[in-house]
Design an enzyme around this catalytic site. Structure first.
Site, short mmCIF file in Angstrom:
data_model
loop_
_atom_site.label_atom_id
_atom_site.label_comp_id
_atom_site.label_asym_id
_atom_site.label_seq_id
_atom_site.Cartn_x
_atom_site.Cartn_y
_atom_site.Cartn_z
CE1 TYR A 144 -3.79 2.70 0.57
CE2 TYR A 144 -2.39 3.27 2.41
CZ TYR A 144 -3.51 3.42 1.35
OH TYR A 144 -4.38 4.71 1.53
CG ASP A 239 5.60 4.15 0.75
OD1 ASP A 239 6.14 4.70 1.87
OD2 ASP A 239 4.71 3.66 0.30
CE LYS A 267 2.00 4.99 7.74
NZ LYS A 267 0.38 5.20 8.27
N1 PLP Z 1 2.86 4.64 2.06
C1 PLP Z 1 2.78 3.64 3.12
C2 PLP Z 1 3.87 2.43 3.23
C3 PLP Z 1 1.85 3.68 4.04
O1 PLP Z 1 1.52 2.88 5.14
C4 PLP Z 1 0.87 4.63 3.89
C5 PLP Z 1 -0.10 4.83 5.04
O2 PLP Z 1 -0.50 3.92 5.82
C6 PLP Z 1 1.11 5.58 2.97
C7 PLP Z 1 1.91 5.57 1.90
C8 PLP Z 1 0.03 6.66 2.73
O3 PLP Z 1 0.16 7.51 3.77
P1 PLP Z 1 -0.99 8.68 4.34
O4 PLP Z 1 -2.02 7.85 4.83
O5 PLP Z 1 -0.20 9.66 5.04
O6 PLP Z 1 -1.19 9.39 2.99
#
Ligand code: PLP
Length: 452
Positions: A144, A239, A267
């Site tokens: 994700y 990511d 985060k």
């Molecule tokens: N990338 C990863 C690995 C994530 O776990 C998340 C959200 O949980 C995101 C991107 C998206 O981040 P956001 O919820 O701050 O938009």
């Protein structure tokens, strides 16, 4: 079971907020029941609307690595707030943030601050497409990376490697620009990059998977990705929205000593306020506006309150011994989970390396607890989980029973098996003791449910 106050708040919420929540996983769908509404939080404790205190392992889905309402973070936000909450113009604190990110994550020589992890991955992927002049991007099954159209994609059927939408509203034409790989699939990765590399702008991965539950990367897979991306002229994007400043101060790229081309953060970098960032070497980042032709902008990007919270958090994390303490807490928690499962009569394994021969030989288990640093998942699985294929086979029914019993005993665990729990440095002995006791009750409840 949810308390009466939360129940009534949930009923009220559903009248004006979609599903009563502002992000789907908060609705407790995967475990059934109603969500707990939160009144306040401090340290490792989160307080429900009726005043019930829970030991919190959600930590706002990752950011709260120092615990909730850390006094220094709160003071930094207060001090920033009285100076004005947003200017839409640059500040010195943003420079300090850019410098600190570059120091802690050296790959991010230049970065762009945004307001969420989703924005960070969208920015990085547009940059990769603009930089390479290619359209196709590759992500992993079970990964994700936020809510962009081209990321809400699942593997196509049959021999097709092009993706299909896994959300309504995502045009098939857009989903077809995304190809899907198996997480930790060395052969598949090599084959895809060798066959189609010249079309692929970027491969984006979670360098430790957190969104199918916690799955460590096989170092051989990371090495293969690095080598084949370089050969194909494809950008490798880590990511690190979840793993950044969590699995090590320098993120997963420091832990596994693999350098991506671009890195995404979110985060923790915002210390509980909305911040994301993407970055990489100057040569690539200078393609982003205003230096280059790849457009990306944000009204609240680099917001002074959010930057104050993030900077303070990162500086506190830089202090000696923080990650040793976090590791010790995470190991104790993992051992407590495994011990509790055994006490409840289940066959349970702690798995530190899912790629070891010993781990791969596990069969007939009830519970497999996987951990990387301060990311932990309790899989109700008969064997180790190395990718989505195995994660998908876990017993959702047992997890739901386990989760409900934990909540009843005052432990707030992520309401889905396919998430990581996030211990913080604020989890003390008392919290761990309460957790251990709750775990025995929870596994006993899970045991009464047939696996499947
Ligand atoms: N990338 C990863 C690995 C994530 O776990 C998340 C959200 O949980 C995101 C991107 C998206 O981040 P956001 O919820 O701050 O938009």
């Amino acid at each position: 079971m949810t308390d009466a106050v939360s129940k009534s708040l949930f009923e009220r919420a559903q009248k004006t907020l979609v599903g009563g929540v502002n992000s789907p996983v908060r609705a407790f769908g995967p475990v059934g029941g109603d969500p707990v509404f939160i009144k306040e939080a401090r340290g490792c404790t989160i307080v429900g609307a009726d005043g019930t205190e829970y030991v919190d392992y959600v930590g706002s889905w990752g950011p709260m690595i120092l615990g909730h309402a850390h006094p220094e973070v709160v003071a930094a936000i207060q001090q920033a707030a009285v100076k004005g909450s947003s200017y839409g113009a640059p500040t010195e604190a943003e420079i300090e943030m850019g410098e600190l990110i570059a120091e802690l994550v050296p790959n991010m020589e230049m970065s762009r601050l945004v307001s969420s992890g989703t924005e960070a991955t969208m920015g990085a992927l547009r940059l990769a497409r603009g930089y390479t002049g290619r359209d196709v991007i590759v992500k992993c099954e079970g990964g994700y990376h936020g809510g962009a159209d081209y990321l809400l994609v699942k593997a196509g059927s049959g021999a097709a490697t092009l993706g299909e939408p896994n959300s309504a509203g995502v045009p098939a034409a857009i989903a077809s620009t995304t190809a899907i790989l198996g997480y930790n699939d060395v052969e598949g990765t090599r084959a895809m990059l060798r066959e189609r590399g010249s079309e692929i702008a970027a491969v984006i991965i979670e360098p430790v998977a957190g969104n199918m539950g916690c799955v460590a990367p096989d170092p051989a897979w990371l090495a293969c990705l690095r080598e084949e991306c370089t050969k194909a002229g494809t950008l490798l994007i880590f990511d690190e929205v979840m793993t950044g400043f969590r699995v090590a101060l320098g993120g997963a790229q420091a832990r596994y000593a693999v350098t991506p081309d671009l890195t995404c953060l979110g985060k923790i970098v915002g210390g509980g306020l909305p911040v994301g960032a993407y970055g990489g070497p100057r040569e690539i980042m200078s393609k982003v506006a205003p230096l280059g032709p790849v457009y990306q902008a944000g009204t609240l990007s680099g917001n002074p309150l959010a930057v104050a919270a993030g900077l303070t958090t990162l500086k506190l994390l830089r202090a000696d011994g923080v990650y040793d303490r976090l590791e010790a807490i995470s190991v104790s928690l993992t051992d407590a989970i495994v011990a509790a499962a055994k006490e409840a009569g289940l066959t349970a394994h702690r798995v530190d390396d899912p790629h070891s021969e010993a781990a791969r030989a596990i069969t007939g288990a009830d519970v497999v607890v996987q951990r990387v640093g301060a990311m932990i998942t309790t899989f109700f699985s008969d064997g180790v989980v190395r990718g989505w294929g195995q994660a998908d086979k876990c017993s959702r029914a047992r997890f739901a029973a386990w989760h409900g019993a934990l909540l009843k005993a005052g432990v707030y665990w992520p309401p889905s098996q396919f998430e990581s729990a996030f211990p913080s440095v604020a989890h003390d002995q008392a919290a761990l003791a309460k957790t251990q006791k709750a775990m025995v009750a929870a596994f006993t409840a899970a045991r009464s449910i047939a696996a499947g």
